[in-house]
Design an enzyme around this catalytic site. Structure first.
Site, PDB file in Angstrom:
ATOM      1  N   GLU A 278     -18.548   7.103  -4.330  1.00  0.00           N
ATOM      2  CA  GLU A 278     -17.319   8.047  -4.163  1.00  0.00           C
ATOM      3  C   GLU A 278     -17.247   8.933  -5.529  1.00  0.00           C
ATOM      4  O   GLU A 278     -16.823  10.191  -5.141  1.00  0.00           O
ATOM      5  CB  GLU A 278     -16.336   6.880  -4.286  1.00  0.00           C
ATOM      6  CG  GLU A 278     -14.839   7.625  -4.282  1.00  0.00           C
ATOM      7  CD  GLU A 278     -13.449   6.694  -4.423  1.00  0.00           C
ATOM      8  OE1 GLU A 278     -13.384   6.301  -5.466  1.00  0.00           O
ATOM      9  OE2 GLU A 278     -12.778   6.421  -3.791  1.00  0.00           O
TER      10      GLU A 278
ATOM     11  N   ASP B  92       0.506  11.354  -0.180  1.00  0.00           N
ATOM     12  CA  ASP B  92      -0.831  12.158  -0.077  1.00  0.00           C
ATOM     13  C   ASP B  92      -2.000  11.488   0.318  1.00  0.00           C
ATOM     14  O   ASP B  92      -2.277  10.344   0.413  1.00  0.00           O
ATOM     15  CB  ASP B  92      -0.581  12.887  -1.385  1.00  0.00           C
ATOM     16  CG  ASP B  92      -1.181  12.262  -2.488  1.00  0.00           C
ATOM     17  OD1 ASP B  92      -0.699  10.990  -2.673  1.00  0.00           O
ATOM     18  OD2 ASP B  92      -2.163  12.414  -3.376  1.00  0.00           O
TER      19      ASP B  92
ATOM     20  N   TRP C 234       0.718  -1.157  -0.081  1.00  0.00           N
ATOM     21  CA  TRP C 234      -0.059   0.057   0.011  1.00  0.00           C
ATOM     22  C   TRP C 234       0.896   1.252  -0.010  1.00  0.00           C
ATOM     23  O   TRP C 234       2.077   1.176   0.252  1.00  0.00           O
ATOM     24  CB  TRP C 234      -1.030   0.020   1.176  1.00  0.00           C
ATOM     25  CG  TRP C 234      -2.095   0.872   0.836  1.00  0.00           C
ATOM     26  CD1 TRP C 234      -2.440   2.042   1.631  1.00  0.00           C
ATOM     27  CD2 TRP C 234      -3.311   0.321   0.177  1.00  0.00           C
ATOM     28  NE1 TRP C 234      -3.771   2.543   0.907  1.00  0.00           N
ATOM     29  CE2 TRP C 234      -4.208   1.363   0.091  1.00  0.00           C
ATOM     30  CE3 TRP C 234      -3.366  -0.772  -0.774  1.00  0.00           C
ATOM     31  CZ2 TRP C 234      -5.408   1.418  -0.667  1.00  0.00           C
ATOM     32  CZ3 TRP C 234      -4.589  -0.757  -1.374  1.00  0.00           C
ATOM     33  CH2 TRP C 234      -5.503   0.304  -1.426  1.00  0.00           C
TER      34      TRP C 234
ATOM     35  N   GLU D 291      -3.025   8.652  -1.656  1.00  0.00           N
ATOM     36  CA  GLU D 291      -2.448   7.378  -1.561  1.00  0.00           C
ATOM     37  C   GLU D 291      -1.672   7.260  -2.755  1.00  0.00           C
ATOM     38  O   GLU D 291      -1.300   5.995  -3.082  1.00  0.00           O
ATOM     39  CB  GLU D 291      -3.239   6.318  -1.336  1.00  0.00           C
ATOM     40  CG  GLU D 291      -4.444   6.829  -0.387  1.00  0.00           C
ATOM     41  CD  GLU D 291      -5.141   5.315   0.297  1.00  0.00           C
ATOM     42  OE1 GLU D 291      -6.051   4.758  -0.387  1.00  0.00           O
ATOM     43  OE2 GLU D 291      -4.881   4.891   1.170  1.00  0.00           O
ATOM     44  N   GLU D 292      -1.230   8.336  -3.320  1.00  0.00           N
ATOM     45  CA  GLU D 292      -0.492   7.905  -4.535  1.00  0.00           C
ATOM     46  C   GLU D 292       0.919   8.708  -4.719  1.00  0.00           C
ATOM     47  O   GLU D 292       1.898   8.065  -5.451  1.00  0.00           O
ATOM     48  CB  GLU D 292      -1.402   8.405  -5.784  1.00  0.00           C
ATOM     49  CG  GLU D 292      -2.476   7.716  -6.032  1.00  0.00           C
ATOM     50  CD  GLU D 292      -3.478   8.336  -7.202  1.00  0.00           C
ATOM     51  OE1 GLU D 292      -4.355   7.731  -7.544  1.00  0.00           O
ATOM     52  OE2 GLU D 292      -3.258   9.802  -7.428  1.00  0.00           O
TER      53      GLU D 292
HETATM   54  C1  NOJ Z   1      -6.481   3.007  -4.287  1.00  0.00           C
HETATM   55  C2  NOJ Z   1      -6.244   4.332  -3.720  1.00  0.00           C
HETATM   56  O1  NOJ Z   1      -7.009   4.373  -2.624  1.00  0.00           O
HETATM   57  C3  NOJ Z   1      -6.718   5.587  -4.674  1.00  0.00           C
HETATM   58  O2  NOJ Z   1      -6.553   6.789  -3.989  1.00  0.00           O
HETATM   59  C4  NOJ Z   1      -5.665   5.461  -5.733  1.00  0.00           C
HETATM   60  O3  NOJ Z   1      -6.040   6.572  -6.732  1.00  0.00           O
HETATM   61  C5  NOJ Z   1      -5.995   4.039  -6.487  1.00  0.00           C
HETATM   62  N1  NOJ Z   1      -5.479   2.869  -5.494  1.00  0.00           N
HETATM   63  C6  NOJ Z   1      -4.946   3.927  -7.736  1.00  0.00           C
HETATM   64  O4  NOJ Z   1      -3.699   4.233  -7.216  1.00  0.00           O
HETATM   65  C1  NOJ Z   2      -9.135   6.240  -2.169  1.00  0.00           C
HETATM   66  C2  NOJ Z   2      -9.037   7.669  -1.636  1.00  0.00           C
HETATM   67  O1  NOJ Z   2      -8.403   8.191  -2.458  1.00  0.00           O
HETATM   68  C3  NOJ Z   2      -8.550   7.901  -0.248  1.00  0.00           C
HETATM   69  O2  NOJ Z   2      -8.222   9.382   0.230  1.00  0.00           O
HETATM   70  C4  NOJ Z   2      -9.635   7.280   0.803  1.00  0.00           C
HETATM   71  O3  NOJ Z   2      -8.797   7.271   2.147  1.00  0.00           O
HETATM   72  C5  NOJ Z   2      -9.920   5.967   0.413  1.00  0.00           C
HETATM   73  N1  NOJ Z   2      -9.943   5.623  -0.924  1.00  0.00           N
HETATM   74  C6  NOJ Z   2     -10.940   5.138   1.292  1.00  0.00           C
HETATM   75  O4  NOJ Z   2     -11.912   5.971   1.131  1.00  0.00           O
END
Ligand code: NOJ
Ligand code: NOJ
Length: 573
Positions: free
Chosen positions: A424, A196, A140, A199-200
Site C-alpha cells: 500500500e 471519504d 467502521w 474512511e476518515e
Molecule cells: C483504516 C482506514 O482504512 C485507513 O484509511 C485509515 O487511515 C485508518 N483506518 C486510520 O483511521
Molecule cells: C484503506 C484505504 O484508505 C481505503 O481507501 C481502502 O479502501 C482500504 N484501505 C482497503 O484497501
C-alpha cells in the site's frame, strides 16, 4: 566501478530498493507481475485469497498490522473496472468468467443486511464485508457512498459490451436490476454526508461526488439503450444537480480542489487526482466542468497537490521543484506515520498520460491563467494561449510533461522490491514497502497507468458537452410516494384539494393547494412524493365558487416510512 560493486552488494543483501528503472523498462516487467498479483487476490481460486468466495476481491492478503483480509466495495469495483476494460477492449478474453463471478458476488452482497442497513434502507453504502460474503459488524467509518457508484460503473461497462455483442436479454433481465439498485441508491442519497474514500472524514467528498455523477450519466444512457426508461428522468435531473455541486469543491483563489467539505485539513488530496483519472472521457476533451485530466482546473490542482509533498517526505529532499516526487494520500496523513502511497504515485502519472492522449486527440494545448503555473514548470516563459500540435511549444510541453509523468513511475519503480510485489505504502524515509502487502488496488493502479501510457482509452461515459446548471437545486433527500384518497361527496363545480405542513403540500397555503382527481368519485385521489421519515400534518379543503371550506380540526397527521409507498384512506371531515 566502485559504484557498480556497491550496487551489487546491496542487491545481494536483498535491499528492498531495486535498481532505478526507466518507465519503459519498469512497465515491461511490472505489468505482468501486477496483473498476476491482482488475479491472485480474487476468489475462489486466486493464489493468495483462499477462503474468499467466488468473485470476491480481497483488499490484500495481509492479516496483521493491518488486517486487510476483507472485501471493500470501492477497491473491488476499481479492480473490476480494470478487468472489464481489459476484457471489453479485447486485450484479454479469458477474463469473462471472472466478471461473471464478480457480478454474482456483488449481487449477493447487495442483499446482505449490514450495519449500514438493508438493501432498501441504505445498506448499499456499507464499505466492507467479510471475504465469505457475510456482513462485517465491527465499528467502521460508514456509510461510504462511493461504493454503489463505482460498482455500477464497472457493471455498466460490461453491460454495454454485452449489448454490442448481442446479449441484451441477459443485460435487461439479470444485470440491470442489480445496476439499478446502485443507481437508485446514488440518485436518492448522493447529497447525504459520507465517509471519504480514506474512511476518515464524514462530510461531502470530491471523489465520491465525481464518481456518483459519472454513474448516473452512464446509468441513464444504459437505461435508455435497453428501454428501461422509468428512472431516466430522475437520473438525469440528479446528475445535473450533482454536477452543479461538483463545481463547489473548486477553490479559485488557491487553485485547487478542496477534497472534503469537512475534516479541517488543507484539502490537498489524492482523492482529487483519483477522481480525475476515474472519470476520464477522452471525448470530453479538456473540459473543466467534469475536471478532465487535462482541464486547467485539474492541472492546477495536480501541481498544488504534488508540491504539498515536496517537504514532508525525507525521500523527496534534494529533488528539484519541477521533477517528480513521492506522493501520498494527503500531506497531513498520519496512518502508519504518514507515507507515500503507490496508488497515489501512479495516479499522478496516469492523469498526465490521460492528458497527453487527450491533447493529441484535441490537436492542441490550451494554457489559461488557471493552468499557467502548471505549464510554467516545463516552460518558464510560456504564455496563455492555444498551441496547436504543429507548434514548437506543443512539442516542447508534451515532451516535458511525458518526462515528468514517467518520473512518478520511476519513483514507484525505485521503491518496488525486486520481486515486483506492491504494497500500500512506501516508507517516507527509506522507501521500503510498508503497510498491507500485495494491495490489489495498488496492482490495479499500475495497470491503469500502464494502459494509459500505452495509449489505451477506456470507453466514453458521456462526459462530453455537459454544462453545470447555473443554480444548484438542493437535493430533497429520500422521498416516498404517498397517495391521498378521500371520500367526499361534492356538488357540481366543487373540487377537493390537499394542503399541509411541508413544501410539497404548500405549507398550508390554500391558494396553491394541490388538486385531487375524482376519477373514482366519490373517492378523490392524488399521489405525490414526500420526504421520508417525516411527520406530516395535512387537511383536505373544498373550493366552490372561490369559497374555501376547511376540514374540521384537528389536523390529520401521519409519519412517512423510510422507503417505499404509503396510502392514506380518509373520509372528509
Ligand atoms: C483504516 C482506514 O482504512 C485507513 O484509511 C485509515 O487511515 C485508518 N483506518 C486510520 O483511521
Ligand atoms: C484503506 C484505504 O484508505 C481505503 O481507501 C481502502 O479502501 C482500504 N484501505 C482497503 O484497501
Amino acid at each position: 566501478m566502485r559504484i557498480l560493486c556497491l550496487a551489487s552488494v546491496f542487491g545481494l543483501l536483498g535491499s528492498a530498493v531495486s535498481q532505478p528503472a526507466s518507465a519503459d523498462a519498469y512497465f515491461s516487467t511490472e505489468l505482468p507481475v501486477a496483473k498476476a498479483g491482482l488475479l491472485a487476490n480474487i476468489g475462489p481460486s486466486g493464489a493468495k485469497s483462499s477462503g474468499a468466495k467466488s468473485g470476491i476481491v480481497i483488499a490484500s492478503p495481509n492479516t496483521v498490522n493491518p488486517n486487510y483480509l476483507f472485501t471493500w466495495v470501492r477497491d473491488s469495483s476499481l479492480v473490476f473496472k480494470v478487468i472489464t476494460d481489459q476484457f471489453t477492449l479485447g486485450q484479454d478474453t479469458s477474463l469473462r468468467s471472472q466478471i461473471d463471478n464478480f457480478f454474482t458476488a456483488e449481487a449477493a452482497l447487495q442483499q446482505v443486511s449490514n450495519p449500514s442497513g438493508l438493501v432498501t434502507t441504505g445498506g448499499l453504502a456499507e464499505p466492507k464485508f467479510n471475504i465469505d460474503g457475510t456482513a462485517f459488524t465491527g465499528p467502521w467509518g460508514r456509510p461510504q457512498r462511493d461504493g454503489p457508484a463505482l460498482r455500477s460503473t464497472a457493471l455498466i461497462t460490461y453491460a454495454n459490451w454485452l449489448l454490442s455483442n448481442g446479449n441484451s436479454t441477459f443485460v435487461t433481465n439479470t444485470l440491470w436490476p442489480v445496476i439499478k439498485l446502485d443507481l437508485d441508491y446514488v440518485s436518492t442519497y448522493w447529497n447525504q454526508s459520507t465517509f471519504d474514500l480514506w474512511e476518515e472524514i464524514n462530510s461531502s467528498s470530491f471523489f465520491t461526488t465525481a464518481v456518483q455523477h459519472r454513474a448516473l450519466r452512464e446509468g441513464s444512457a444504459l437505461a435508455t439503450r435497453i428501454g428501461q426508461t422509468a428512472s431516466v428522468g430522475t437520473y438525469d435531473s440528479q446528475a445535473a444537480n450533482i454536477l452543479c455541486f461538483l463545481q463547489t469543491y473548486w477553490n479559485p483563489t488557491t487553485g485547487y480542489i478542496t477534497a472534503n467539505t469537512g475534516g479541517g485539513r488543507s484539502g490537498k488530496d489524492s482523492n482529487t487526482v483519483l477522481a480525475s483519472i476515474h472519470t476520464w472521457d477522452i471525448n470530453a476533451g479538456c473540459d473543466a466542468t467534469t475536471f478532465q485530466p487535462c482541464s486547467d482546473k485539474a492541472l492546477s490542482n495536480l501541481k498544488v497537490y504534488v508540491d504539498s509533498f515536496r517537504s514532508v517526505y525525507p525521500i523527496n529532499s534534494g529533488i528539484n521543484a519541477a521533477s517528480a516526487v513521492a506522493v501520498g494520500r494527503y500531506p497531513e496523513d498520519v496512518y502508519f506515520n504518514g507515507n507515500p502511497w503507490y496508488l497515489s504515485t501512479f495516479a499522478v502519472a496516469e492523469q498526465l498520460y490521460d492528458g497527453l492522449l487527450t491533447w493529441q486527440s484535441v490537436g492542441s494545448i490550451q494554457v489559461t491563467t488557471t493552468s499557467l503555473a502548471f505549464f510554467r514548470q516545463f516552460s518558464p516563459s510560456i504564455a496563455t494561449g492555444t498551441y496547436t500540435s504543429t507548434s514548437p511549444q506543443y512539442t516542447q510541453l508534451t515532451s516535458a510533461i511525458k518526462t515528468f509523468a514517467d518520473g512518478f513511475v520511476e519513483i514507484a519503480a525505485k521503491y518496488t522490491p525486486s520481486n515486483g510485489g506492491i504494497a500500500e505504502q512506501y516508507d517516507k524515509s527509506t522507501g521500503a514497502p510498508l503497510s498491507a502487502a500485495d494491495l490489489t488496488w495498488s496492482y490495479a493502479s499500475v495497470l491503469t497507468a500502464g494502459a494509459s501510457r500505452a495509449g489505451i482509452k477506456p470507453a466514453s461515459w458521456g462526459a462530453s458537452g455537459l454544462t453545470a446548471p447555473a443554480k444548484c437545486v438542493p437535493n430533497p433527500g429520500p422521498q416516498v410516494s404517498v397517495t391521498f384518497n378521500v371520500q367526499a361527496t361534492t356538488q357540481f363545480g366543487e373540487n377537493i384539494f390537499v394542503v399541509g405542513s411541508v413544501d410539497v403540500l404548500q405549507n398550508w397555503s390554500p391558494d396553491t393547494a394541490l388538486p385531487l382527481s375524482a376519477t373514482n368519485y366519490p373517492t378523490w385521489s392524488l399521489t405525490v412524493n414526500l420526504p421520508a421519515n417525516t411527520n406530516i400534518q395535512y387537511k383536505y379543503i373544498r373550493k366552490f365558487n372561490g369559497q374555501v371550506t376547511w376540514e374540521s380540526d384537528p389536523n390529520n397527521s401521519f409519519n412517512t416510512p423510510a422507503t417505499g409507498g404509503f396510502t392514506l384512506n380518509d373520509s372528509w371531515r
